[in-house]
Enzyme design. Structure first.
Site, PDB file in Angstrom:
ATOM      1  N   TYR A 117       1.112  -0.983  -0.228  1.00  0.00           N
ATOM      2  CA  TYR A 117       0.288  -0.233  -0.345  1.00  0.00           C
ATOM      3  C   TYR A 117       0.825   0.978  -0.164  1.00  0.00           C
ATOM      4  O   TYR A 117       0.040   1.938  -0.699  1.00  0.00           O
ATOM      5  CB  TYR A 117      -1.114  -0.279   1.062  1.00  0.00           C
ATOM      6  CG  TYR A 117      -2.329  -0.022   1.067  1.00  0.00           C
ATOM      7  CD1 TYR A 117      -3.073   0.319  -0.213  1.00  0.00           C
ATOM      8  CD2 TYR A 117      -3.275  -0.658   2.259  1.00  0.00           C
ATOM      9  CE1 TYR A 117      -3.997   0.254  -0.734  1.00  0.00           C
ATOM     10  CE2 TYR A 117      -4.770  -0.930   1.712  1.00  0.00           C
ATOM     11  CZ  TYR A 117      -4.973  -0.305   0.167  1.00  0.00           C
ATOM     12  OH  TYR A 117      -5.804  -0.596   0.095  1.00  0.00           O
ATOM     13  N   GLU A 124       1.596   6.540  -6.926  1.00  0.00           N
ATOM     14  CA  GLU A 124       0.179   7.164  -7.650  1.00  0.00           C
ATOM     15  C   GLU A 124       0.772   8.755  -7.363  1.00  0.00           C
ATOM     16  O   GLU A 124       0.473   9.608  -7.823  1.00  0.00           O
ATOM     17  CB  GLU A 124      -1.171   6.635  -6.666  1.00  0.00           C
ATOM     18  CG  GLU A 124      -1.394   5.145  -7.064  1.00  0.00           C
ATOM     19  CD  GLU A 124      -2.658   4.580  -6.182  1.00  0.00           C
ATOM     20  OE1 GLU A 124      -3.748   5.618  -5.782  1.00  0.00           O
ATOM     21  OE2 GLU A 124      -2.226   3.499  -6.248  1.00  0.00           O
TER      22      GLU A 124
END
Ligand SMILES: CCCCCCCCCCCCC[C@@H](O)CC(=O)SCCNC(=O)CCNC(=O)[C@H](O)C(C)(C)COP(=O)(O)OP(=O)(O)OC[C@H]1O[C@@H](n2cnc3c(N)ncnc32)[C@H](O)[C@@H]1OP(=O)(O)O
Length: 195
Positions: A117, A124
């Site tokens: 994550y 991102e």
């Protein structure tokens, strides 16, 4: 030195080689939200929606229009994190449908997110960040005043806004998985200890 490609050249090959598959499968992932909303699978609808839309946005709203994002380190990081995650997640779902939950797969499903994550989210954010300047320079998808509807929209500010939404949303996703891990892996460990 001549044989070593500069960083953007190194990363560009990665996106180019997965672009079509990435676009097809991340777009199809919208079905995950539909399945959760219809109750076909018991996944959390809101969390699934955030997870899927962030990636669909990355693919279509960031990487597709901006070469700079495609060749960024961020894009390679998130593609790597998404790929490892989904190979494990869908293998886990498949085995679960067959009433089998190999412990090693279950452990990977509820453990790898701890590092994947942060890697995925950093990737991102870096990819979105790399699109901000080109979006501003190209005035991409933007609407400037004056115009007949008297409304202005600047895509580069929108990109910054999306980056800011990660601050409240990402912890929800992360700690949901932490709770799931405690429930599923923790439960198994206690049960095994009792036996
Ligand atoms: C323009 C709009 C932009 C909006 C952006 C807003 C910002 C948002 C910030 C968000 C950041 C997210 C970034 C993310 O993309 C980065 C990464 O992913 S990096 C890689 C690491 N990622 C992960 O590890 C993902 C972890 N999360 C999940 O895995 C979950 O899917 C989650 C989305 C959190 C939902 O989990 P939940 O616990 O609700 O459900 P499950 O998926 O575990 O499923 C529950 C049960 O249903 C069964 N199931 C589900 N789907 C299927 C299926 N397709 N087939 C068969 N069975 C299925 C599953 O087995 C579970 O059953 P059981 O309880 O019996 O085990």
């Amino acid at each position: 030195m001549l044989t070593n490609p500069s960083p953007p050249q190194m990363y560009s090959g990665i996106y180019d080689s997965v672009e079509v598959v990435l676009k097809v499968f991340q777009s199809l992932a919208i079905l995950e939200i539909v399945h959760a909303a219809l109750g076909i699978v018991p996944s959390n609808v809101l969390l699934t929606a955030f997870q899927v839309f962030s990636r669909v946005f990355l693919v279509w709203g960031v990487a597709h229009p901006f070469k700079e994002a495609q060749t960024s380190l961020g894009m390679s990081l998130c593609v790597a994190a998404w790929t490892i995650t989904e190979i494990i997640r869908y293998s886990f779902y498949t085995f679960a449908l067959l009433n089998m939950k190999p412990y090693i797969l279950q452990w990977c499903r509820y453990t790898f997110f701890i590092v994947l994550y942060p890697i995925g989210v950093s990737g991102e954010l870096l990819a979105i960040y790399s699109a901000v300047t080109p979006a501003a320079e190209q005035k991409a998808f933007s609407l400037e005043l004056p115009n007949p509807i008297n409304f202005s929209f600047y895509y580069h500010y929108f990109l910054v806004g999306i980056m800011l939404t990660y601050i409240p949303v990402f912890p929800q996703l992360y700690f949901h998985m932490v709770r799931q891990r405690r429930k599923i892996i923790g439960g198994i460990t206690k049960a095994t200890k009792k036996e």
